[in-house]
Design an enzyme around this catalytic site. Sequence first.
Site, PDB file in Angstrom:
ATOM      1  N   ASP A  12       0.807  -1.220   0.000  1.00  0.00           N
ATOM      2  CA  ASP A  12       0.000   0.000   0.000  1.00  0.00           C
ATOM      3  C   ASP A  12       0.842   1.273   0.000  1.00  0.00           C
ATOM      4  O   ASP A  12       0.439   2.296   0.559  1.00  0.00           O
ATOM      5  CB  ASP A  12      -0.969   0.016   1.195  1.00  0.00           C
ATOM      6  CG  ASP A  12      -1.860  -1.215   1.215  1.00  0.00           C
ATOM      7  OD1 ASP A  12      -2.177  -1.718   0.119  1.00  0.00           O
ATOM      8  OD2 ASP A  12      -2.221  -1.673   2.312  1.00  0.00           O
ATOM      9  N   LYS A  15       1.898   2.046  -5.099  1.00  0.00           N
ATOM     10  CA  LYS A  15       2.440   1.453  -6.331  1.00  0.00           C
ATOM     11  C   LYS A  15       1.482   1.661  -7.498  1.00  0.00           C
ATOM     12  O   LYS A  15       1.900   1.878  -8.623  1.00  0.00           O
ATOM     13  CB  LYS A  15       2.678  -0.062  -6.140  1.00  0.00           C
ATOM     14  CG  LYS A  15       3.677  -0.381  -5.056  1.00  0.00           C
ATOM     15  CD  LYS A  15       3.777  -1.883  -4.826  1.00  0.00           C
ATOM     16  CE  LYS A  15       2.501  -2.512  -4.283  1.00  0.00           C
ATOM     17  NZ  LYS A  15       2.130  -2.090  -2.932  1.00  0.00           N
ATOM     18  N   GLY A  39      -4.365  -4.546  -3.799  1.00  0.00           N
ATOM     19  CA  GLY A  39      -5.382  -3.537  -4.091  1.00  0.00           C
ATOM     20  C   GLY A  39      -4.634  -2.280  -4.479  1.00  0.00           C
ATOM     21  O   GLY A  39      -4.025  -1.641  -3.625  1.00  0.00           O
ATOM     22  N   HIS A  40      -4.606  -1.979  -5.768  1.00  0.00           N
ATOM     23  CA  HIS A  40      -3.823  -0.843  -6.255  1.00  0.00           C
ATOM     24  C   HIS A  40      -4.767   0.263  -6.705  1.00  0.00           C
ATOM     25  O   HIS A  40      -5.569   0.065  -7.620  1.00  0.00           O
ATOM     26  CB  HIS A  40      -2.919  -1.276  -7.418  1.00  0.00           C
ATOM     27  CG  HIS A  40      -1.875  -2.282  -7.012  1.00  0.00           C
ATOM     28  ND1 HIS A  40      -0.996  -2.852  -7.890  1.00  0.00           N
ATOM     29  CD2 HIS A  40      -1.573  -2.802  -5.798  1.00  0.00           C
ATOM     30  CE1 HIS A  40      -0.203  -3.688  -7.227  1.00  0.00           C
ATOM     31  NE2 HIS A  40      -0.543  -3.673  -5.969  1.00  0.00           N
ATOM     32  N   GLN A 219       2.137  -6.108  -3.178  1.00  0.00           N
ATOM     33  CA  GLN A 219       2.576  -6.184  -1.781  1.00  0.00           C
ATOM     34  C   GLN A 219       3.870  -5.375  -1.594  1.00  0.00           C
ATOM     35  O   GLN A 219       4.146  -4.487  -2.381  1.00  0.00           O
ATOM     36  CB  GLN A 219       2.756  -7.629  -1.318  1.00  0.00           C
ATOM     37  CG  GLN A 219       1.458  -8.394  -1.156  1.00  0.00           C
ATOM     38  CD  GLN A 219       0.916  -8.979  -2.445  1.00  0.00           C
ATOM     39  OE1 GLN A 219       1.632  -9.595  -3.199  1.00  0.00           O
ATOM     40  NE2 GLN A 219      -0.357  -8.802  -2.700  1.00  0.00           N
TER      41      GLN A 219
HETATM   42  P1  GDP Z   1      -0.717   0.237  -3.540  1.00  0.00           P
HETATM   43  O1  GDP Z   1      -1.307  -1.024  -3.046  1.00  0.00           O
HETATM   44  O2  GDP Z   1       0.749   0.331  -3.283  1.00  0.00           O
HETATM   45  O3  GDP Z   1      -1.058   0.546  -4.954  1.00  0.00           O
HETATM   46  O4  GDP Z   1      -1.378   1.409  -2.654  1.00  0.00           O
HETATM   47  P2  GDP Z   1      -2.949   1.546  -2.290  1.00  0.00           P
HETATM   48  O5  GDP Z   1      -3.672   1.993  -3.484  1.00  0.00           O
HETATM   49  O6  GDP Z   1      -3.420   0.319  -1.592  1.00  0.00           O
HETATM   50  O7  GDP Z   1      -2.894   2.654  -1.169  1.00  0.00           O
HETATM   51  C1  GDP Z   1      -2.408   3.934  -1.447  1.00  0.00           C
HETATM   52  C2  GDP Z   1      -3.520   4.955  -1.129  1.00  0.00           C
HETATM   53  O8  GDP Z   1      -2.955   6.250  -1.084  1.00  0.00           O
HETATM   54  C3  GDP Z   1      -4.595   5.026  -2.194  1.00  0.00           C
HETATM   55  O9  GDP Z   1      -5.780   5.420  -1.582  1.00  0.00           O
HETATM   56  C4  GDP Z   1      -4.080   6.133  -3.120  1.00  0.00           C
HETATM   57  O10 GDP Z   1      -5.121   6.775  -3.838  1.00  0.00           O
HETATM   58  C5  GDP Z   1      -3.472   7.072  -2.134  1.00  0.00           C
HETATM   59  N1  GDP Z   1      -2.315   7.852  -2.594  1.00  0.00           N
HETATM   60  C6  GDP Z   1      -1.319   7.494  -3.445  1.00  0.00           C
HETATM   61  N2  GDP Z   1      -0.378   8.460  -3.498  1.00  0.00           N
HETATM   62  C7  GDP Z   1      -0.799   9.439  -2.673  1.00  0.00           C
HETATM   63  C8  GDP Z   1      -0.227  10.690  -2.258  1.00  0.00           C
HETATM   64  O11 GDP Z   1       0.845  11.073  -2.669  1.00  0.00           O
HETATM   65  N3  GDP Z   1      -0.945  11.417  -1.349  1.00  0.00           N
HETATM   66  C9  GDP Z   1      -2.139  11.010  -0.841  1.00  0.00           C
HETATM   67  N4  GDP Z   1      -2.741  11.779   0.030  1.00  0.00           N
HETATM   68  N5  GDP Z   1      -2.691   9.847  -1.211  1.00  0.00           N
HETATM   69  C10 GDP Z   1      -2.017   9.062  -2.093  1.00  0.00           C
HETATM   70  P1  IMO Z   2      -0.795  -4.267  -2.210  1.00  0.00           P
HETATM   71  O1  IMO Z   2      -0.322  -4.836  -3.534  1.00  0.00           O
HETATM   72  C1  IMO Z   2      -1.015  -4.593   2.125  1.00  0.00           C
HETATM   73  C2  IMO Z   2      -1.084  -8.613   3.832  1.00  0.00           C
HETATM   74  C3  IMO Z   2      -2.378  -9.034   4.504  1.00  0.00           C
HETATM   75  C4  IMO Z   2      -1.839  -9.946   5.591  1.00  0.00           C
HETATM   76  C5  IMO Z   2      -0.677 -10.641   4.881  1.00  0.00           C
HETATM   77  C6  IMO Z   2      -1.017 -12.016   4.302  1.00  0.00           C
HETATM   78  O2  IMO Z   2      -2.089  -3.567  -2.283  1.00  0.00           O
HETATM   79  O3  IMO Z   2       0.308  -3.479  -1.581  1.00  0.00           O
HETATM   80  P2  IMO Z   2      -2.462 -12.771   2.179  1.00  0.00           P
HETATM   81  O4  IMO Z   2      -3.910 -12.579   1.887  1.00  0.00           O
HETATM   82  O5  IMO Z   2      -1.545 -12.224   1.151  1.00  0.00           O
HETATM   83  O6  IMO Z   2      -2.119 -14.191   2.538  1.00  0.00           O
HETATM   84  O7  IMO Z   2      -2.225 -11.938   3.552  1.00  0.00           O
HETATM   85  O8  IMO Z   2      -0.277  -9.777   3.820  1.00  0.00           O
HETATM   86  N1  IMO Z   2      -1.241  -8.144   2.431  1.00  0.00           N
HETATM   87  C7  IMO Z   2      -1.171  -6.868   2.064  1.00  0.00           C
HETATM   88  N2  IMO Z   2      -1.056  -5.746   2.804  1.00  0.00           N
HETATM   89  N3  IMO Z   2      -1.056  -4.505   0.775  1.00  0.00           N
HETATM   90  C8  IMO Z   2      -1.145  -5.615   0.021  1.00  0.00           C
HETATM   91  O9  IMO Z   2      -1.082  -5.590  -1.329  1.00  0.00           O
HETATM   92  C9  IMO Z   2      -1.262  -6.868   0.657  1.00  0.00           C
HETATM   93  N4  IMO Z   2      -1.398  -8.146   0.224  1.00  0.00           N
HETATM   94  C10 IMO Z   2      -1.364  -8.909   1.314  1.00  0.00           C
HETATM   95  O10 IMO Z   2      -3.059  -7.936   5.047  1.00  0.00           O
HETATM   96  O11 IMO Z   2      -1.314  -9.202   6.647  1.00  0.00           O
HETATM   97 MG    MG Z   3      -2.816  -1.716  -1.821  1.00  0.00          MG
END
Ligand code: GDP
Ligand code: IMO
Ligand code: MG
Length: 421
Positions: A12, A15, A39-40, A219
């Site tokens: 999270d 990416k 979840g991207h 991840q």
């Molecule tokens: P990922 O799994 O690495 O793709 O990240 P996620 O999408 O799960 O979580 C990142 C969250 O931060 C999402 O809600 C994005 O919309 C948000 N986000 C990404 N870059 C920024 C930033 O620079 N500032 C803020 N405030 N939010 C951001």
């Molecule tokens: P992105 O790509 C954050 C965490 C789960 C749990 C552990 C194992 O969005 O960064 P799993 O279901 O993979 O066996 O769970 O890994 N986890 C993540 N945490 N971002 C993710 O993906 C994750 N994918 C798995 O919360 O702690």
């Molecule tokens: Mg994510």
Amino acid sequence: MATAVLGLQWGDEGKGKITHLLAREAGMVVRFNGGPNAGHTVIDRGVKFGTHLVPAGVFYPNTVNVLAGGTVIDMEVLHEEVEAISEHVGRRPELLIAENAHLILPYHRLLEELEGSGAHFGTTRRGIAPTYRDKAAKVGIRAGDLRRPDVLATRIERRLDQLKRQWPASEEVGRLDAGTLAEELVTLADPFIGSIGDATGAIAEALREKRNVLFEGAQGTLLDVDHGTYPYVTSSSTTYAGLGNSIGIPEPAITQRLGVVKAYQTRVGAGPFPTELEDETGVGFRERGGEYGVTTGRPRRCGWLDLVALRYAVELNGVTDIALTKIDVLTGLDEIKICRAFEVEGEALDRYPLSGDVLEKCEPIYEAMSGWSESFDGVESLRDLPDAAAAYVAAIEEGVGVPVEIVSVGPEPEATIYRGL
Ligand code: GDP
Ligand code: IMO
Ligand code: MG
């Protein structure tokens, strides 16, 4: 040029946003690990998507989107995702699914519940661990099996026989029927049958032709099954070392290994987290940063940036440069802390411990830095950052030894600052 986008924390990091930005220039985007546990978040032309399986190239025309051999695919999720994106972009994205990628079946999700591992580890409950386990135990179902329905049904039947012997008291397991599962899977997969093929060959050719290839990591480093905070990890290789294995190319010519780093630390699910903040500062990160899981909606645990972990992640991935995200979430704080080292039972430790037991005992040693209150509106180059924000960026660069090339200051693609000239 080929680039790998890698999460350097517990996932999270942002990416999705960074990959979506870079994918504009890419001819091929490859997901190389994990499955719908990811979840991207992508904001494409004002519309927000949480993608779980499809690479960020689906938002652009003429981009091949590859799900490599090291991924695990849930056809139901893929189906829904492709439908939603096709509607948004007005065409079906071009997909290539590696024939050796493994499939998540309904019994994988069920097993996570029956075994209690979903609850114990706080997993995403997408059947990830049972699917990778079946792969290692040689009882998995692969994308290529979808082209041979008779083989598929036999393989599912064999696996169900085992499960029924292991779970004689489970009514849910008892109800599973190989013929029905195979039929449902073939129906779901029907639109994708033509997309299943030799991903290794296609990626090798794209790299040979020096096309712009982007690798989208899922991840983060600390969730890597071998090098992360085991057992509180996911079940795939999330790091650069795993990329070559997943795509089947031992030394891919990837010159840029861009590490994505959130300006603070978050974690979803159980496991040690030395810099965790269980006070109002942590709550503030969660609320201002919208720190709720994209896949499960769970609140994310939040804390200060951990440079000990980051140094480890940079080393492990051979990171060449960093994209620093969510620095805007820190705006308005009087003081910002950054963890430079750990102390364990009175001894200083500056290397990340591989043992979870040691990590549990680590006390962070912080450096306090000044906060800033200026907004990032109109800032286009890193040179123009507020002084205290520039000092924070410099402390990260100095702490890990690689440059920050991109700073993200909001979820939208426009809210991005490049190093500039
Ligand atoms: P990922 O799994 O690495 O793709 O990240 P996620 O999408 O799960 O979580 C990142 C969250 O931060 C999402 O809600 C994005 O919309 C948000 N986000 C990404 N870059 C920024 C930033 O620079 N500032 C803020 N405030 N939010 C951001
Ligand atoms: P992105 O790509 C954050 C965490 C789960 C749990 C552990 C194992 O969005 O960064 P799993 O279901 O993979 O066996 O769970 O890994 N986890 C993540 N945490 N971002 C993710 O993906 C994750 N994918 C798995 O919360 O702690
Ligand atoms: Mg994510």
